[in-house]
Scaffold this motif. Structure first.
Motif, PDB file in Angstrom:
ATOM      1  N   TYR A  36       0.839  -1.200   0.000  1.00 56.02           N
ATOM      2  CA  TYR A  36       0.000   0.000   0.000  1.00 56.02           C
ATOM      3  C   TYR A  36       0.873   1.249   0.000  1.00 56.02           C
ATOM      4  CZ  TYR A  36      -3.846  -3.105   0.926  1.00 56.02           C
ATOM      5  OH  TYR A  36      -4.767  -4.113   0.817  1.00 56.02           O
ATOM      6  N   ARG A  37       0.445   2.222  -0.763  1.00 54.28           N
ATOM      7  CA  ARG A  37       1.158   3.498  -0.800  1.00 54.28           C
ATOM      8  C   ARG A  37       0.249   4.580  -0.256  1.00 54.28           C
ATOM      9  NH1 ARG A  37       4.175   0.196  -0.744  1.00 54.28           N
ATOM     10  NH2 ARG A  37       5.828  -0.344  -2.212  1.00 54.28           N
ATOM     11  N   PHE A  53      -4.842   7.874   2.386  1.00 61.24           N
ATOM     12  CA  PHE A  53      -4.924   7.211   1.082  1.00 61.24           C
ATOM     13  C   PHE A  53      -5.841   8.053   0.205  1.00 61.24           C
ATOM     14  CE2 PHE A  53      -3.917   4.113   4.243  1.00 61.24           C
ATOM     15  CZ  PHE A  53      -3.000   3.264   3.637  1.00 61.24           C
ATOM     16  N   PRO A  54      -5.276   9.002  -0.534  1.00 59.44           N
ATOM     17  CA  PRO A  54      -6.115   9.979  -1.240  1.00 59.44           C
ATOM     18  C   PRO A  54      -7.079   9.342  -2.245  1.00 59.44           C
ATOM     19  CG  PRO A  54      -3.821  10.695  -1.192  1.00 59.44           C
ATOM     20  CD  PRO A  54      -3.841   9.276  -0.707  1.00 59.44           C
ATOM     21  N   SER A  55      -6.604   8.360  -3.014  1.00 57.41           N
ATOM     22  CA  SER A  55      -7.486   7.821  -4.053  1.00 57.41           C
ATOM     23  C   SER A  55      -8.638   7.013  -3.442  1.00 57.41           C
ATOM     24  CB  SER A  55      -6.694   6.961  -5.039  1.00 57.41           C
ATOM     25  OG  SER A  55      -6.055   5.917  -4.335  1.00 57.41           O
ATOM     26  N   ARG A  56      -8.400   6.423  -2.286  1.00 55.72           N
ATOM     27  CA  ARG A  56      -9.468   5.682  -1.602  1.00 55.72           C
ATOM     28  C   ARG A  56     -10.289   6.575  -0.692  1.00 55.72           C
ATOM     29  NH1 ARG A  56      -7.800  -0.030  -1.136  1.00 55.72           N
ATOM     30  NH2 ARG A  56      -5.823  -0.245  -2.204  1.00 55.72           N
ATOM     31  N   TRP A 109     -14.655  11.578   3.724  1.00 53.67           N
ATOM     32  CA  TRP A 109     -13.584  10.614   3.965  1.00 53.67           C
ATOM     33  C   TRP A 109     -14.066   9.485   4.853  1.00 53.67           C
ATOM     34  CZ3 TRP A 109      -8.389  10.965   2.243  1.00 53.67           C
ATOM     35  CH2 TRP A 109      -8.149  12.096   1.440  1.00 53.67           C
ATOM     36  N   ARG A 110     -13.511   8.287   4.617  1.00 58.49           N
ATOM     37  CA  ARG A 110     -13.707   7.179   5.547  1.00 58.49           C
ATOM     38  C   ARG A 110     -12.558   7.247   6.544  1.00 58.49           C
ATOM     39  NH1 ARG A 110     -13.883   1.972   3.870  1.00 58.49           N
ATOM     40  NH2 ARG A 110     -12.317   2.188   2.248  1.00 58.49           N
ATOM     41  N   VAL A 111     -12.856   6.950   7.792  1.00 60.14           N
ATOM     42  CA  VAL A 111     -11.865   7.212   8.841  1.00 60.14           C
ATOM     43  C   VAL A 111     -11.598   5.968   9.688  1.00 60.14           C
ATOM     44  CG1 VAL A 111     -11.261   8.651  10.834  1.00 60.14           C
ATOM     45  CG2 VAL A 111     -12.640   9.619   8.972  1.00 60.14           C
TER      46      VAL A 111
END
Ligand SMILES: [Zn+2]
Length: 144
Positions: A36-37, A53-56, A109-111
């Motif tokens: 993961y990046r 994780f910006p894209s997610r 956002w999911r947190v």
């Protein structure tokens, strides 16, 4: 009356902060090794989450149990001196954490919140849970 002076207090807090960055390093190392990046300390995001994780659109907070007041946790005990000061401090910290999570959720956002004890004691369970959250659709999770 608060009996420790400012210099002493900031020395104590500095030590606590430094100590509690270890769990964050463990989470980062695990995620990186798993492929993961991510970005760190999301600038411009509410509360500057530890791992982003910006894209997610997933933000992760890694909380030290002492500093963030993990209630019911063995790693969290209010110091026996300057109890009033510390109680107020922990209360302010947990309230601030809740505001940060809410602001992120409102912004779409999911947190994930992962507690230090979940990493240091139960990493084999906790880290896969974090990965499941990353790949899932839940709005939020608390691990620990
Ligand atoms: Zn804990």
């Amino acid at each position: 009356v608060d009996r420790i002076d400012k210099a002493t207090r900031s020395r104590i807090m500095g030590r606590i902060r430094a100590k509690h960055s270890v769990p964050e390093m463990l989470v980062r190392r695990f995620l990186f090794a798993a492929g993961y990046r991510y970005r760190l300390h999301g600038k411009g995001l509410p509360g500057r989450p530890d791992i982003v994780f910006p894209s997610r659109r997933v933000a992760v907070f890694v909380h030290g149990c002492f500093w963030h007041g993990h209630s019911g946790c063995a790693l969290f005990k209010i110091p026996r001196t300057n109890t009033k000061f510390w109680s107020a401090k922990f209360r302010a910290n947990t309230e601030r954490d809740a505001r940060k999570r809410e602001a992120l959720r409102v912004a779409g956002w999911r947190v994930a919140t992962i507690w230090e004890c979940a990493i240091t004691d139960r990493a084999a369970k906790s880290l896969p849970r974090l990965v499941r959250f990353l790949n899932g659709r839940k709005r939020s999770v608390v691990i620990g």
